[in-house]
Design an enzyme around this catalytic site. Sequence first.
Site, PDB file in Angstrom:
ATOM      1  N   PRO A   9      66.589  57.324  86.279  1.00 39.32           N
ATOM      2  CA  PRO A   9      67.212  56.073  86.741  1.00 39.32           C
ATOM      3  C   PRO A   9      66.166  54.980  86.994  1.00 39.32           C
ATOM      4  CG  PRO A   9      67.295  57.755  88.466  1.00 39.32           C
ATOM      5  CD  PRO A   9      66.760  58.417  87.238  1.00 39.32           C
ATOM      6  N   GLU A  35      65.923  66.868  92.401  1.00 29.58           N
ATOM      7  CA  GLU A  35      65.486  65.539  92.870  1.00 29.58           C
ATOM      8  C   GLU A  35      64.608  64.840  91.837  1.00 29.58           C
ATOM      9  OE1 GLU A  35      66.300  63.510  95.447  1.00 29.58           O
ATOM     10  OE2 GLU A  35      67.873  65.017  95.556  1.00 29.58           O
ATOM     11  N   ARG A  52      74.730  57.340  65.415  1.00 33.69           N
ATOM     12  CA  ARG A  52      75.787  56.500  64.838  1.00 33.69           C
ATOM     13  C   ARG A  52      75.217  55.357  64.009  1.00 33.69           C
ATOM     14  NH1 ARG A  52      80.991  55.028  65.498  1.00 33.69           N
ATOM     15  NH2 ARG A  52      81.225  52.783  65.366  1.00 33.69           N
ATOM     16  N   ASP A  68      80.669  46.676  64.614  1.00 28.89           N
ATOM     17  CA  ASP A  68      80.815  47.160  65.991  1.00 28.89           C
ATOM     18  C   ASP A  68      80.390  46.087  66.983  1.00 28.89           C
ATOM     19  OD1 ASP A  68      81.790  49.706  65.779  1.00 28.89           O
ATOM     20  OD2 ASP A  68      79.837  50.700  65.869  1.00 28.89           O
TER      21      ASP A  68
END
Length: 262
Positions: free
Chosen positions: A102, A129, A166, A181
Amino acid sequence: MLSGNLLTSAPKVPLWFGCITLFPELFQALRYGVIGRALEQQMLHVETMNPRQFAKDNYQRVDDYPYGGGAGMVMMAEPLCDAIDALKESAPSTPHVIYLSPQGRVFDQVAALELMQKQSLILIAGRYEGIDERVLDTVDAEWSVGNFVLSGGEIAALLMIDVMARLLPGVVGDASSVATDSITSGLLKYPQYTRPEVLNDRRVPSMLLSGHHQEIAKWRLKQALGRTWLKKPELLAKRQLTQSETELLAEFISENNARKKD
Ligand code: SAM
């Protein structure tokens, strides 16, 4: 900066992913749909490596208490570094090593095309963690899939593999469907309809039933410009509109008496 369609830079060689994970079974999720077909056709190769097989004790322990105390467990450096080295051995070219975190740069469609150029990628999925900070010395980049915290990096790895696969030429049967797209084209995709023609008094726009392919393409471009202006104006700011695109957008705004939502 986005300039027109992003797809022009997609590499045409197979992509190789080595994923370090305590839960290799989760990667079975890639076996479905267009990505599953790409794996079968070897346009894409994904292998997993479980750091547990490099654990140093009889209990196959790969996590330990954090120095200094505090909540949770931390993934140990040695099994992870050994797993990285093992995957480097089997990669077809020098891999770019990514820790999914993150704390990393947020992944998006532009980043997908940038990372695809590397051709071989190792993705480290953390758990608990997170991982011992010293593993980051052997990592080339940290990538996040959004500003939230997942319980493990596997979903982030699956997401990134899916987005990149993709974009590989041939993975999605009809290349024009990827080229138009949302985001890839630099615009959001135009509205789409399928049967029935009338649904609870709501009709499919008559233009789409007209059979005039050029007019349909123009209508779709106008809708794509209009909904990008409404929903993600930041994409338009990154794109140089042609004279005809500017006119189509002006038409969309006046025809729809369009106003942006707050
Ligand atoms: N304590 C860590 C922190 O605050 O940075 C978060 C640990 S998280 C519970 C466990 C693992 O999930 C991380 O090591 C990472 O690999 C993965 N992860 C969590 N959120 C992520 C995100 N937004 N993008 C990519 N990976 C993520």
